[in-house]
Design a protein around this motif. Structure first.
Motif, PDB file in Angstrom:
ATOM      1  N   PHE A  30      -4.338  -0.815  -9.465  1.00 28.77           N
ATOM      2  CA  PHE A  30      -4.361  -1.051  -8.023  1.00 28.77           C
ATOM      3  C   PHE A  30      -4.857  -2.464  -7.721  1.00 28.77           C
ATOM      4  N   CYS A  31      -5.962  -2.845  -8.341  1.00 26.52           N
ATOM      5  CA  CYS A  31      -6.516  -4.194  -8.134  1.00 26.52           C
ATOM      6  C   CYS A  31      -5.613  -5.270  -8.725  1.00 26.52           C
ATOM      7  N   THR A  32      -5.015  -4.974  -9.867  1.00 19.12           N
ATOM      8  CA  THR A  32      -4.109  -5.939 -10.498  1.00 19.12           C
ATOM      9  C   THR A  32      -2.891  -6.189  -9.622  1.00 19.12           C
ATOM     10  N   ALA A  33      -2.433  -5.171  -8.912  1.00 18.84           N
ATOM     11  CA  ALA A  33      -1.308  -5.354  -7.999  1.00 18.84           C
ATOM     12  C   ALA A  33      -1.674  -6.349  -6.893  1.00 18.84           C
ATOM     13  N   GLU A  34      -2.845  -6.181  -6.292  1.00 14.97           N
ATOM     14  CA  GLU A  34      -3.280  -7.127  -5.256  1.00 14.97           C
ATOM     15  C   GLU A  34      -3.495  -8.512  -5.854  1.00 14.97           C
ATOM     16  N   ALA A 140       8.267   5.473   4.861  1.00  8.63           N
ATOM     17  CA  ALA A 140       9.687   5.488   4.478  1.00  8.63           C
ATOM     18  C   ALA A 140       9.878   4.824   3.115  1.00  8.63           C
ATOM     19  N   THR A 141       9.201   3.704   2.897  1.00  7.44           N
ATOM     20  CA  THR A 141       9.271   3.017   1.603  1.00  7.44           C
ATOM     21  C   THR A 141       8.684   3.901   0.507  1.00  7.44           C
ATOM     22  N   SER A 142       7.581   4.560   0.826  1.00  6.53           N
ATOM     23  CA  SER A 142       6.950   5.472  -0.118  1.00  6.53           C
ATOM     24  C   SER A 142       7.909   6.595  -0.514  1.00  6.53           C
ATOM     25  N   CYS A 143       8.585   7.162   0.470  1.00  4.53           N
ATOM     26  CA  CYS A 143       9.547   8.233   0.171  1.00  4.53           C
ATOM     27  C   CYS A 143      10.671   7.731  -0.727  1.00  4.53           C
ATOM     28  N   ALA A 144      11.189   6.558  -0.414  1.00  2.00           N
ATOM     29  CA  ALA A 144      12.284   5.998  -1.214  1.00  2.00           C
ATOM     30  C   ALA A 144      11.844   5.746  -2.654  1.00  2.00           C
ATOM     31  N   PHE A 145      10.592   5.348  -2.833  1.00  7.97           N
ATOM     32  CA  PHE A 145      10.089   5.044  -4.171  1.00  7.97           C
ATOM     33  C   PHE A 145       9.585   6.299  -4.886  1.00  7.97           C
ATOM     34  N   TRP A 146       8.696   7.068  -4.221  1.00 11.63           N
ATOM     35  CA  TRP A 146       7.984   8.146  -4.900  1.00 11.63           C
ATOM     36  C   TRP A 146       8.769   9.443  -5.050  1.00 11.63           C
ATOM     37  N   LEU A 147       9.690   9.747  -4.150  1.00 12.01           N
ATOM     38  CA  LEU A 147      10.428  11.003  -4.302  1.00 12.01           C
ATOM     39  C   LEU A 147      11.162  11.061  -5.639  1.00 12.01           C
ATOM     40  N   PRO A 148      11.971  10.047  -5.990  1.00 11.94           N
ATOM     41  CA  PRO A 148      12.607  10.117  -7.322  1.00 11.94           C
ATOM     42  C   PRO A 148      11.602   9.958  -8.467  1.00 11.94           C
ATOM     43  N   ALA A 149      10.591   9.103  -8.270  1.00 12.93           N
ATOM     44  CA  ALA A 149       9.607   8.896  -9.342  1.00 12.93           C
ATOM     45  C   ALA A 149       8.857  10.193  -9.650  1.00 12.93           C
ATOM     46  N   GLN A 150       8.475  10.924  -8.605  1.00 10.83           N
ATOM     47  CA  GLN A 150       7.741  12.161  -8.818  1.00 10.83           C
ATOM     48  C   GLN A 150       8.654  13.290  -9.301  1.00 10.83           C
ATOM     49  N   ALA A 151       9.908  13.266  -8.928  1.00  6.49           N
ATOM     50  CA  ALA A 151      10.838  14.268  -9.464  1.00  6.49           C
ATOM     51  C   ALA A 151      10.920  14.118 -10.986  1.00  6.49           C
ATOM     52  N   GLY A 167       0.254   5.926 -13.090  1.00  8.15           N
ATOM     53  CA  GLY A 167      -0.355   4.601 -13.127  1.00  8.15           C
ATOM     54  C   GLY A 167       0.691   3.511 -13.255  1.00  8.15           C
ATOM     55  N   ALA A 168       1.658   3.723 -14.133  1.00 10.14           N
ATOM     56  CA  ALA A 168       2.729   2.721 -14.303  1.00 10.14           C
ATOM     57  C   ALA A 168       3.556   2.599 -13.025  1.00 10.14           C
ATOM     58  N   CYS A 169       3.960   3.742 -12.483  1.00  6.77           N
ATOM     59  CA  CYS A 169       4.701   3.714 -11.217  1.00  6.77           C
ATOM     60  C   CYS A 169       3.805   3.180 -10.094  1.00  6.77           C
ATOM     61  N   GLY A 170       2.547   3.567 -10.158  1.00  6.43           N
ATOM     62  CA  GLY A 170       1.592   3.144  -9.140  1.00  6.43           C
ATOM     63  C   GLY A 170       1.398   1.640  -9.080  1.00  6.43           C
ATOM     64  N   PHE A 171       1.501   0.972 -10.213  1.00 14.43           N
ATOM     65  CA  PHE A 171       1.390  -0.485 -10.219  1.00 14.43           C
ATOM     66  C   PHE A 171       2.515  -1.096  -9.387  1.00 14.43           C
ATOM     67  N   ILE A 172       3.722  -0.585  -9.582  1.00 24.25           N
ATOM     68  CA  ILE A 172       4.860  -1.067  -8.795  1.00 24.25           C
ATOM     69  C   ILE A 172       4.647  -0.716  -7.322  1.00 24.25           C
ATOM     70  N   TRP A 173       4.239   0.539  -7.068  1.00 26.52           N
ATOM     71  CA  TRP A 173       4.008   0.972  -5.689  1.00 26.52           C
ATOM     72  C   TRP A 173       2.891   0.152  -5.039  1.00 26.52           C
ATOM     73  N   ALA A 174       1.822  -0.091  -5.758  1.00 27.91           N
ATOM     74  CA  ALA A 174       0.703  -0.852  -5.180  1.00 27.91           C
ATOM     75  C   ALA A 174       1.147  -2.261  -4.812  1.00 27.91           C
ATOM     76  N   ASN A 175       2.032  -2.856  -5.587  1.00 28.16           N
ATOM     77  CA  ASN A 175       2.576  -4.164  -5.215  1.00 28.16           C
ATOM     78  C   ASN A 175       3.361  -4.055  -3.907  1.00 28.16           C
ATOM     79  N   LEU A 176       4.151  -2.994  -3.778  1.00 26.42           N
ATOM     80  CA  LEU A 176       4.879  -2.776  -2.521  1.00 26.42           C
ATOM     81  C   LEU A 176       3.904  -2.548  -1.369  1.00 26.42           C
ATOM     82  N   LEU A 177       2.863  -1.755  -1.606  1.00 27.83           N
ATOM     83  CA  LEU A 177       1.864  -1.475  -0.583  1.00 27.83           C
ATOM     84  C   LEU A 177       1.141  -2.759  -0.162  1.00 27.83           C
ATOM     85  N   CYS A 178       0.826  -3.602  -1.137  1.00 29.11           N
ATOM     86  CA  CYS A 178       0.178  -4.882  -0.826  1.00 29.11           C
ATOM     87  C   CYS A 178       1.095  -5.740   0.050  1.00 29.11           C
TER      88      CYS A 178
END
Length: 191
Positions: A30-34, A140-151, A167-178
C-alpha cells in the motif's frame, strides 16, 4: 549464510503469525504504491519536463502507512476469515456470491474509511466531501478491477495464498486508488 539464516528465521516467525504477515505485506504494498506515484509525479516526470524535482510528501506516506499497516489489513483478515469459513465451495454460484459480498461488504466500508480518514488527517472542514465527489468513480473502477480479480482468487487460489494474491493485485489497485485520490489535488492547491 548469515543472510540466508536471517531470512529463514523471518519466514518462520511470519508463518506463525499470519495476521502480522498480512499487515506487513499489505502495508508495504500500500505504501509502496503511494511512493511509486510520488516518485513518478514528483521526480521522474518533473525531470522529464526539465523541471526541478519536488520533495516527497512524507506526511502523506505516513497516513498511508497507518491505514496500510494497521487498519485495512486487519479488517481484511477478519473479513476473509469469516467469508472463507461461511462459503467454502468453489462452485461458480458460490464464487459469484463471494465476489458480490466482497465488493459490497468489504470494499465500500474500506473506501469510506480511506477517503474520510485521509480528509480528516489533511484537516479538511468537510471530511466527507472528497468521498462524495470521488466515491462513484472509485467504486466503479474498483468493480472493474476487483470483480474479475476476486473471481480468479476465489475460484483458483487456495485460501492459504489468498492474502499474497490480494497483495499483488492490491499493489496495482493501490496505485489506481492513489491516482483517484490525487485527482483534483493540484487544482485545489492552486485555489
Amino acid at each position: 549464510m548469515a543472510l540466508k539464516s536471517a531470512i529463514n528465521s523471518i519466514r518462520t516467525v511470519l508463518g506463525r503469525y499470519p495476521p502480522v504477515t498480512n499487515c506487513l505485506t499489505y502495508g508495504t504494498l500500500f505504501c509502496t504504491a503511494e511512493l511509486t506515484q510520488q516518485l513518478l509525479i514528483k521526480k521522474y516526470l518533473k525531470a522529464k519536463e526539465g523541471k526541478d524535482a519536488e520533495e516527497l510528501d512524507t506526511v502523506k506516506l505516513q497516513r498511508f502507512a497507518i491505514l496500510g499497516y494497521t487498519v485495512i489489513p486487519n479488517i481484511m483478515t477478519l473479513w476473509y476469515k469469516w467469508l472463507d469459513t461461511r462459503y467454502t465451495s468453489t462452485a461458480n454460484k458460490v464464487i459469484v456470491k463471494k465476489v458480490f459480498l466482497d465488493q459490497t461488504c468489504l470494499t465500500i466500508p474500506i473506501l469510506v474509511i480511506f477517503f474520510t480518514s485521509m480528509s480528516w488527517w489533511e484537516g479538511k472542514d468537510d471530511i466527507t466531501q472528497e468521498l462524495r465527489e470521488k466515491f462513484p468513480k472509485t467504486f466503479a473502477t474498483s468493480c472493474a478491477f476487483w470483480l474479475p480479480a476476486q473471481a480468479v482468487n476465489f475460484k483458483l487460489v487456495p485460501p492459504a495464498y489468498r492474502i499474497a494474491y490480494n497483495g499483488a493485485c492490491g499493489f496495482i489497485w493501490a496505485n489506481l486508488l492513489c491516482l483517484l485520490k490525487r485527482e483534483g489535488e493540484s487544482e485545489s492547491k492552486d485555489k
